[in-house]
Write a protein that holds these residues in place. Structure first.
Motif, PDB file in Angstrom:
ATOM      1  N   LEU A 280       0.837  -1.202   0.000  1.00 40.88           N
ATOM      2  CA  LEU A 280       0.000   0.000   0.000  1.00 40.88           C
ATOM      3  C   LEU A 280       0.869   1.248   0.000  1.00 40.88           C
ATOM      4  N   SER A 281       0.500   2.219  -0.825  1.00 36.20           N
ATOM      5  CA  SER A 281       1.261   3.473  -0.909  1.00 36.20           C
ATOM      6  C   SER A 281       0.980   4.349   0.307  1.00 36.20           C
ATOM      7  N   GLY A 282       1.818   5.371   0.485  1.00 36.80           N
ATOM      8  CA  GLY A 282       1.620   6.308   1.588  1.00 36.80           C
ATOM      9  C   GLY A 282       0.293   7.026   1.499  1.00 36.80           C
ATOM     10  N   GLU A 283      -0.152   7.335   0.261  1.00 36.60           N
ATOM     11  CA  GLU A 283      -1.432   8.025   0.089  1.00 36.60           C
ATOM     12  C   GLU A 283      -2.596   7.154   0.557  1.00 36.60           C
ATOM     13  N   ILE A 284      -2.539   5.861   0.219  1.00 35.93           N
ATOM     14  CA  ILE A 284      -3.622   4.952   0.633  1.00 35.93           C
ATOM     15  C   ILE A 284      -3.606   4.758   2.146  1.00 35.93           C
ATOM     16  N   LEU A 285      -2.409   4.620   2.723  1.00 32.42           N
ATOM     17  CA  LEU A 285      -2.321   4.477   4.180  1.00 32.42           C
ATOM     18  C   LEU A 285      -2.881   5.714   4.883  1.00 32.42           C
ATOM     19  N   GLY A 286      -2.598   6.893   4.326  1.00 30.89           N
ATOM     20  CA  GLY A 286      -3.139   8.127   4.898  1.00 30.89           C
ATOM     21  C   GLY A 286      -4.652   8.162   4.834  1.00 30.89           C
TER      22      GLY A 286
END
Length: 416
Positions: A280-286
């Motif tokens: 998972l990318s940082g954007e999705i985790l955010g």
């Protein structure tokens, strides 16, 4: 410590239902009926009779607001109505907190109506409340403020559960609209109050009801600490909604410290949900953090880095929730992450009891009110912290750095 719990899940909320439910739980029928007479006497050319009475309807005992309006308020616009409310408040012996609450509720209604009809918040002389332009709204809103003033405390917690909305359509002065009504929808949007629909073809949640609820409630979550019901109040609504009882349930809960004799703190049982992900990318985790932080069933969420097998960098998503909600949150976590598994661990936690108090602080030779969170372990205060959103608003209003405002407020709190 007692906590007030408002449960509008059965059949939504209206102003008169909330007023009746609070009167029922506080056993304040004589007090509120005398207060009604006082309000009516302050409004010129209005003839009306309001009484709160005990009834049994659909085999459920509770209270209901009965009224007879012979001659109602005749105000041509919202500006005139707000002036009348100020005049009434000036004559009533309500606390500053109660008066602020009344004004905040009407301001929220004005804001929602202005947004819907394309007015600015200052164009109250062009706006009309229509169905709300009645002594009814004043009785409901000022009456609720009176009961909290005299039977509870403004700095004590008030918990609100999600509110239900009906289905179908409603007809009023602007025509026919689907439920919930436009102003109700706008207030739900502004307040971010949790709500859901049930298959009942009636208007369940009214503008006055949701405005009162969103301004009265201090926390929108289930109570996780062990408690017992000390009092229960039922407020009956005016309309018949078929087989379903049209009621609101209000409870006074006594929080129990289960380990009081041993450690003088409160404990409860919760579960920890954990899942490891590496794709998972940082954007999705955010986005996941944001999604679960706004979920009233989630107690807390955190994400931290780890090294997985084959030396792959990944993340651990950890969520705290009640045992009752573990399956709902687990399913949501799987849907949002695509993870192949979630570990569920029961844990016991010790809890610092939190209270919210409103304090006056002096900033740059002017006095302001700010919410203060006070954490206690037993009878000992372990932390005192200003509400961040209040600090942020003061920082923007005064055009001063947030840290400077925070330091000034904390220094005054420590001296008080």
């Amino acid at each position: 410590m007692n906590i007030l719990l408002i449960d509008p899940q059965q059949s939504g909320i209206s102003g008169d239902m909330l007023l009746a439910g609070l009167t029922d739980v506080f056993h304040a029928h004589d007090q509120i009926n005398n207060f009604f007479d006082k309000i009516i006497s302050f409004v010129h050319n209005v003839e009306a009779k309001y009484t709160l009475e005990k009834i049994t309807k659909k085999n459920i005992s509770g209270s209901i607001l009965k009224f007879n309006i012979m001659n109602d308020i005749k105000k041509s616009n919202v500006k005139e109505l707000l002036i009348l409310i100020d005049e009434i408040l000036d004559k009533l012996s309500l606390s500053e907190e109660a008066q602020k609450f009344v004004k905040d509720v009407f301001d929220l209604i004005v804001t929602s109506e202005a947004s819907i009809h394309g007015y600015t918040i200052t164009e109250t002389d062009k706006m009309h409340f229509h169905e709300l332009n009645s002594i009814d709204s004043i009785i409901d809103i000022v009456g609720v403020a009176f009961l909290i003033d005299h039977c509870y405390k403004w700095d004590k917690p008030i918990i609100g559960l999600p509110v239900s909305n009906g289905t179908g359509a409603i007809s009023f002065s602007h025509g026919e609209f689907s439920l919930p009504a436009p102003a109700v929808t706008k207030i739900l949007e502004i307040s971010n109050y949790p709500n859901f629909h049930i298959n009942v073809p009636y208007e369940l949640t009214t503008v006055t009801g949701i405005a009162l609820l969103s301004k009265l409630v201090t926390e929108q979550k289930l109570i996780q600490t062990l408690h017992r019901k000390s009092k229960t109040g039922i407020g009956h609504g005016q309309q018949d909604i078929g087989k379903r009882a049209n009621i609101i349930n209000i409870q006074l809960l006594e929080i129990i410290n289960v380990d009081k004799d041993k450690s003088n703190v409160s404990t409860d049982e919760i579960v920890v949900l954990e899942s490891h992900v590496d794709d998972l990318s940082g954007e999705i985790l955010g986005q996941i953090i944001e999604e679960f932080q706004t979920d009233s069933n989630v107690l807390d969420i955190s994400i931290y880095n780890l090294i997985m097998k084959k030396n792959r960098p990944g993340h651990c998503i950890r969520i705290l929730c009640s045992r009752e909600n573990k399956h709902i949150i687990t399913e949501k976590l799987i849907r949002n992450t695509g993870t192949l598994g979630v570990r569920i661990s029961p844990v016991q936690r010790h809890i610092a009891i939190r209270e919210i108090q409103i304090k006056k602080v002096l900033l740059y030779n002017k006095e302001y009110e700010i919410k203060i969170k006070i954490a206690k372990f037993g009878e000992n205060i372990v932390n005192v912290k200003p509400e961040f959103e209040d600090l942020k608003k003061l920082s923007e209003k005064l055009n001063k750095p947030l840290k400077e405002i925070n330091d000034l407020v904390i220094s005054q709190i420590k001296r008080s």
